[in-house]
Design an enzyme around this catalytic site. Structure first.
Site, PDB file in Angstrom:
ATOM      1  N   GLN A 125       0.938  -1.122   0.026  1.00  0.00           N
ATOM      2  CA  GLN A 125       0.149   0.166  -0.080  1.00  0.00           C
ATOM      3  C   GLN A 125       0.832   1.189  -0.178  1.00  0.00           C
ATOM      4  OE1 GLN A 125      -1.000   1.486   3.928  1.00  0.00           O
ATOM      5  NE2 GLN A 125      -3.266   1.289   3.184  1.00  0.00           N
ATOM      6  N   GLY A 126       0.816   1.947  -0.850  1.00  0.00           N
ATOM      7  CA  GLY A 126       1.476   3.319  -1.047  1.00  0.00           C
ATOM      8  C   GLY A 126       0.417   4.606  -0.573  1.00  0.00           C
ATOM      9  N   TYR A 127       0.376   5.075   0.751  1.00  0.00           N
ATOM     10  CA  TYR A 127      -0.326   5.988   1.067  1.00  0.00           C
ATOM     11  C   TYR A 127       0.599   7.017   1.792  1.00  0.00           C
ATOM     12  CZ  TYR A 127      -5.002   3.654   0.643  1.00  0.00           C
ATOM     13  OH  TYR A 127      -6.099   2.938   0.396  1.00  0.00           O
ATOM     14  N   SER A 128       1.273   6.785   3.046  1.00  0.00           N
ATOM     15  CA  SER A 128       1.958   7.811   3.891  1.00  0.00           C
ATOM     16  C   SER A 128       3.079   8.095   2.983  1.00  0.00           C
ATOM     17  CB  SER A 128       2.186   7.144   5.284  1.00  0.00           C
ATOM     18  OG  SER A 128       1.039   6.638   6.070  1.00  0.00           O
ATOM     19  N   SER A 160       4.467  -1.514   3.958  1.00  0.00           N
ATOM     20  CA  SER A 160       4.984  -2.876   4.436  1.00  0.00           C
ATOM     21  C   SER A 160       4.699  -3.921   3.422  1.00  0.00           C
ATOM     22  CB  SER A 160       3.952  -3.492   5.612  1.00  0.00           C
ATOM     23  OG  SER A 160       2.875  -3.213   5.489  1.00  0.00           O
ATOM     24  N   GLU A 243      -9.656  -0.904   7.808  1.00  0.00           N
ATOM     25  CA  GLU A 243      -8.502  -1.282   8.341  1.00  0.00           C
ATOM     26  C   GLU A 243      -8.718  -1.068   9.881  1.00  0.00           C
ATOM     27  OE1 GLU A 243      -3.805  -0.020   8.285  1.00  0.00           O
ATOM     28  OE2 GLU A 243      -5.046   1.467   7.796  1.00  0.00           O
TER      29      GLU A 243
END
Lengths: 397, 353
Positions: A125-128, A160, A243
């Protein structure tokens, strides 16, 4: 108050038990590589019998059952009681698949859902970003359209499984002139695309549970977007809802509490068992009261999913905050029980439970911060739960 | 599967809430707390709603409900800091008398005529100069902090957890009221000199069940009182202005309120389940009652402090009357066993010690 699941479910419970007694020897050894044949075979078996991806349509590789919360609960209870693996998790399965089912195109569902739930396609996941944590919508990784391709530049953090992922679902800024929440798009792309660099991010546990991911002129086909341009924030929020509830399951807290009790019954100091020490016993009982409260709280929330007239708006907002703080304290208490022995870690010959108490003590501090910090949770509780005003906006100096 | 209150329980809660809102506002609580009015009027009015009769079987003039229903009532009483002997007469005494089959007394409780206080302190933890001696059916000695200073009779527990019923006006009984910080409910000491009593139970389980129920009622009372303090704190923070803002817009104040709410919500689930266990899961009832009492004592204390702080200086004054809730929560924490002692009991009932 009626806590029975009803007679119509006893046959279902028997079926689950039958499955477990017949097949549990086939489950993969713990700590198996998630791409090993044993793991993938077990995953396939679970889906075939409806114990994983239960409500995902058959067209997309799932079991295709009608949603039934009690059946899902019974599966979780029986697998937990038998200590049998419930199969693969991870952000692709728990977060991306529900979103694709809701907002993806037909082609996207066909391409990604079955492969993801079967463990053949691993996601990150590419969020933060370094500058976009609690204020995620201020993210600056940008994607510019060049012909039929997005060209992506920027950096993600806290990613992660980036080092093993095949694909990433990623929030990028595509509309630099729009208000910040309306300028974001949700892209999907392969992790072996040229221009992606992954650097492991070692955390306080000593492991690289997360990574930093850098994008330099990464070119991605234009159609690999979920939703429309600028709708990415809406898509991302649907996922964050998935989540929050899943970070700190109360069953796990009770099983850890029982672990501490066993520890206190076996560890001695000067020949006295720790369970016989009234100071430690009082701390244990305090924690047990809190764990029980969360366990029945979870039953109340489960009940509200079945009985739609029950109001649990505020009750459901507190789960991430209280659940993660409680687990952190519980793990820390076990370390106190062991005292200096509780410091043992890694290859120390005196280490207890493989160092899991120290590891989880630290890991849960990470979970207190990740997925919306405790302070953000309190803002949500105060503003949306108690009706208190939002913070006035003040710029940085 | 349904984890929550039934429609009937919500109706019961609403009817008591409506009565207390209309008939027992803070002014009347003040009058009773200062001794200008007796709480017997409130108890008589609650009789109209069937509250003293709640646990008593219908053939004896009762309502025939269970302990989860009693939890619902105790929570509302706590929310309004209502002065009345509910947990003593209607719950603890009713359970003991039910076990003993004392139908006349039960019928008299149901009509509101008989009020029975609880003198269990000497069986829970006797102080140095207190304790009860028995000689046949006579009692001698002292019981401290008996609950309800205005009862007609008392159920007195001895060190071996036997229970005796003694009338307050029997010769050889002296009753001295003991002032505490919580003036919404009264406590007293009972001095016995060869006072004639009737043995009601010699079975420790009867004592333990009544004690569990009493502790659970205190937990529910604290739950209601703490919720009321949180509600008042949020309301106050949305009215009070400083620095040209309502103080409820400051994150420091919001986080205090969020902490209170976050800690209280699971308490509701715990107290409800403990009530259900008393009715339907006997093997878990005692453990849950202990944990409910001890956990609510801790959360209640934190909420009482925090909600007072949110009110600033006004919270500290007598003007708002917030202190009635603060003191009620404080009394629930100590009476029938302080949290440390109740947690020790929780460890004992699950065989850890």
């Amino acid at each position: 108050m009626d806590l029975s699941y009803g007679p119509q479910y006893s046959q279902f419970r028997d079926e689950v038990r039958e499955f477990l007694s017949t097949h549990q020897h086939q489950q993969p050894p713990s700590k198996s590589d998630q791409r090993s044949e044993a793991v993938l075979d077990w995953q396939r078996l679970l889906i075939e019998h409806g114990y994983h991806s239960r409500t995902i349509p058959r067209d997309y590789g799932g079991f295709g059952a009608e949603p039934d919360i009690i059946k899902s609960r019974i599966i979780a209870e029986e697998f937990s009681a038998a200590r049998v693996s419930t199969g693969l998790g991870g952000q692709g399965i728990s977060m991306l698949v529900p979103v694709l089912l809701e907002m993806g195109t037909q082609e996207q569902k066909q391409q990604f859902v079955s492969a993801t739930i079967h463990g053949e396609m691993v996601w990150c996941q590419g969020y933060s970003e370094p500058g976009a944590g609690s204020d995620l919508a201020s993210l600056t990784t940008k994607a510019v359209l060049d012909g039929d391709e997005w060209v992506i530049n920027g950096q993600k953090i806290w990613t992660s499984t980036a080092q093993i992922a095949d694909w990433i679902f990623c929030l990028v800024r595509t509309e630099p002139d729009a208000p910040k929440h309306q300028g974001i798009s949700f892209l999907l792309f392969e992790m072996n695309t040229p221009g992606i660099e992954i650097r492991p991010l070692v955390d306080m546990t000593g492991n690289a549970n997360f990574n930093e991911v850098f994008f330099t002129d990464v070119r991605v086909p234009k159609h690999q977007i979920v939703g429309e341009r600028g709708q990415g924030w809406m898509v991302a929020n649907a996922i964050l809802g998935h989540e929050r509830g899943s970070l700190a399951p109360p069953d796990a807290a009770r099983s850890r509490l029982n672990g501490v009790i066993q520890l206190m019954q076996s560890e001695t100091i000067n020949g006295e068992k720790l369970i016989d020490n009234p100071v430690f016993l009082d701390r244990l009982m305090k924690l047990q009261g809190r764990v029980l409260a969360m366990q029945y709280h979870d039953m109340r929330l489960l009940s509200a999913r079945i009985n739609k007239n029950q109001d649990v708006k505020l009750a459901s907002m507190i789960v991430k905050l209280i659940g993660t703080e409680l687990r952190h304290e519980l793990e820390g208490f076990a370390i106190d029980v062991m005292g200096e022995m509780g410091l043992a870690y890694e290859d120390n010959p005196y280490v207890r439970s493989g160092g899991s108490w120290q590891y989880s003590y630290m890991y849960y501090l990470g979970l207190i911060i990740g997925g919306g910090t405790s302070q953000i949770q309190k803002n949500i509780i105060a503003e949306r739960g108690l009706g208190m005003p939002k913070e006035p906006k003040v710029g940085a100096r | 599967m349904e984890f929550g209150l039934s429609e009937q329980q919500i109706l019961l809660q609403d009817s008591v809430h409506r009565y207390l809102t209309e008939q027992v506002p803070l002014d009347r609580v003040r009058r009773i707390a200062s001794g200008d009015e007796q709480d017997s009027g409130v108890w008589a009015e609650l009789t109209e709603l069937g509250i003293p009769a709640l646990l008593i079987p219908e053939p004896l003039g009762g309502v025939g409900l269970g302990l989860l229903d009693a939890v619902v009532v105790a929570e509302v009483l706590g929310r309004h800091v209502a002065p009345c002997p509910f947990s003593t007469t209607a719950v603890m005494a009713a359970l003991v008398l039910l076990d003993a089959g004392m139908e006349d007394e039960l019928a008299a409780i149901a009509t509101g005529e008989l009020r029975i206080g609880i003198a269990f302190n000497e069986a829970i933890g006797a102080r140095a100069d207190a304790g009860i001696k028995t000689d046949g059916d006579t009692l001698s000695g002292k019981c401290l902090f008996a609950l309800d200073g205005d009862a007609d009779s008392y159920l007195v527990a001895t060190g071996d957890r036997s229970i005796y019923l003694v009338s307050a006006d029997t010769s050889g009984v002296t009753r001295n009221n003991l002032t505490t910080v919580d003036k919404t409910r009264s406590t007293c000491e009972l001095l016995f000199e060869n006072a004639q009593a009737g043995k009601v139970s010699g079975d420790p389980h009867v004592f333990e069940r009544a004690l569990d129920a009493g502790r659970l009622m205190q937990a529910a009372d604290t739950l209601g009182a703490a919720q009321a303090m949180l509600d008042q704190a949020v309301d106050y923070s949305l009215q009070r202005e400083q620095f040209n803002r309502v103080i409820g817009s400051f994150q420091a104040v919001k986080h205090l309120c969020a902490d209170m709410a976050a800690n209280l919500e699971p308490c509701r689930s715990l107290v409800w389940y403990a009530g259900h266990a008393m009715d339907a899961v006997p093997e878990e009832a005692s453990l849950l009652a202990c944990h409910a009492k001890a956990h609510l004592a801790e959360v209640g204390q934190a909420v009482a402090k925090t909600a007072t702080e949110v009110h600033g200086g006004m919270g500290f004054t007598d003007l708002l009357g917030l202190h009635y809730w603060f003191k009620r929560i404080g009394a629930n924490r100590q009476l029938l066993g302080s949290p440390e002692r109740v947690r020790e009991q929780a460890a004992r009932v699950q065989g850890l010690i």
